[in-house]
Design a protein around this motif. Structure first.
Motif, PDB file in Angstrom:
ATOM      1  N   GLU A  55       0.834  -1.201   0.000  1.00 63.06           N
ATOM      2  CA  GLU A  55       0.000   0.000   0.000  1.00 63.06           C
ATOM      3  C   GLU A  55       0.872   1.255   0.000  1.00 63.06           C
ATOM      4  N   ALA A  56       1.951   1.225   0.784  1.00 65.45           N
ATOM      5  CA  ALA A  56       2.849   2.389   0.863  1.00 65.45           C
ATOM      6  C   ALA A  56       3.532   2.671  -0.476  1.00 65.45           C
ATOM      7  N   SER A  57       3.964   1.627  -1.171  1.00 64.35           N
ATOM      8  CA  SER A  57       4.651   1.855  -2.454  1.00 64.35           C
ATOM      9  C   SER A  57       3.675   2.358  -3.513  1.00 64.35           C
ATOM     10  N   ARG A  58       2.434   1.871  -3.497  1.00 62.84           N
ATOM     11  CA  ARG A  58       1.421   2.355  -4.450  1.00 62.84           C
ATOM     12  C   ARG A  58       1.038   3.799  -4.142  1.00 62.84           C
ATOM     13  N   LYS A  59       0.958   4.131  -2.852  1.00 58.20           N
ATOM     14  CA  LYS A  59       0.670   5.518  -2.457  1.00 58.20           C
ATOM     15  C   LYS A  59       1.837   6.417  -2.862  1.00 58.20           C
ATOM     16  N   GLY A  60       3.049   5.948  -2.695  1.00 58.11           N
ATOM     17  CA  GLY A  60       4.226   6.717  -3.121  1.00 58.11           C
ATOM     18  C   GLY A  60       4.222   6.971  -4.619  1.00 58.11           C
ATOM     19  N   LEU A  61       3.861   5.946  -5.401  1.00 55.01           N
ATOM     20  CA  LEU A  61       3.757   6.106  -6.851  1.00 55.01           C
ATOM     21  C   LEU A  61       2.655   7.103  -7.185  1.00 55.01           C
ATOM     22  N   SER A  62       1.534   6.990  -6.508  1.00 50.14           N
ATOM     23  CA  SER A  62       0.411   7.911  -6.712  1.00 50.14           C
ATOM     24  C   SER A  62       0.844   9.361  -6.476  1.00 50.14           C
ATOM     25  N   SER A  91      -5.622   0.104  -7.274  1.00 45.21           N
ATOM     26  CA  SER A  91      -5.066  -1.171  -7.727  1.00 45.21           C
ATOM     27  C   SER A  91      -4.497  -1.958  -6.547  1.00 45.21           C
ATOM     28  N   ALA A  92      -4.480  -3.281  -6.691  1.00 47.81           N
ATOM     29  CA  ALA A  92      -3.841  -4.133  -5.691  1.00 47.81           C
ATOM     30  C   ALA A  92      -2.337  -4.226  -5.950  1.00 47.81           C
ATOM     31  N   CYS A  93      -1.942  -3.926  -7.181  1.00 45.96           N
ATOM     32  CA  CYS A  93      -0.539  -3.945  -7.575  1.00 45.96           C
ATOM     33  C   CYS A  93      -0.389  -3.136  -8.861  1.00 45.96           C
ATOM     34  N   VAL A  94       0.730  -2.446  -8.983  1.00 47.44           N
ATOM     35  CA  VAL A  94       1.078  -1.756 -10.222  1.00 47.44           C
ATOM     36  C   VAL A  94       2.483  -2.208 -10.596  1.00 47.44           C
TER      37      VAL A  94
END
Length: 186
Positions: A55-62, A91-94
């Protein structure tokens, strides 16, 4: 499902369609293993993947994509910025789809791009079989990814592969013209 049926039933499933069900690390690893079996001229294996699973890495990408859009957009729109920022967190994964150009340029660049696309198609078909929805997006922001993650010399991002579980059936596929209109026999 037979392979021909699987190919015909593959669809783009967009982040807004994803439910909150997680995709496990082992499911992602299975998809990446399928990608690694794509055809590759001279065995250059140009595909590279940057996985944003937590979740943290997807939020960072966002956050990165939203900031980069604001800094680089010729015509800034808060609405478009919001849509860009939502996709990774929906997304659950990017997976950032990247290509490492052969430093010897032993094959034309288009062949490296094609091999990478075939790796993605392998993942896409297997994801379909696994009940995972996927969508390949190639926004101009992909050209700035190296400011967010480490990329090797000659490596470039070709887009983002958004993934998530989804509910319900997908729409039937269509083609505007039959294959017979696109084929010439000799």
């Amino acid at each position: 499902m037979e392979l021909a049926q699987l190919i015909a039933h593959r669809r783009s499933v967009f982040p807004v369609q994803y439910n909150s069900e997680a995709i496990s690390k082992s499911e992602i690893e299975t998809l990446l293993q399928a990608a690694n079996w794509a055809p590759t001229h001279r065995r250059t294996e140009p595909w590279r993947f940057k996985v944003f699973h937590s979740e943290a890495s997807r939020k960072g990408l966002s956050d990165f994509l939203a900031r980069t859009f604001e800094a680089t957009a010729e015509k800034f729109s808060k609405i478009k910025q919001k849509k860009i920022a939502e996709k990774p967190v929906q997304s659950a994964c990017v997976i950032a789809i990247c290509m490492q150009r052969d430093p010897n340029e032993s094959v034309p660049e288009w062949e490296e791009v094609a091999a990478t696309a075939m790796a993605v198609q392998n993942m896409w078909l297997l994801a379909t079989a696994m009940g995972i929805g996927t969508y390949w997006s190639s926004p101009g922001l992909r050209n700035h990814l190296n400011a967010h993650v480490t990329m090797a010399e000659g490596e470039q991002c070709l887009g983002f592969f958004y993934m998530g579980k989804y509910d319900g059936p997908l729409e039937e596929g269509t083609r505007h013209t039959a294959i017979e209109k696109k084929t010439t026999w000799y």
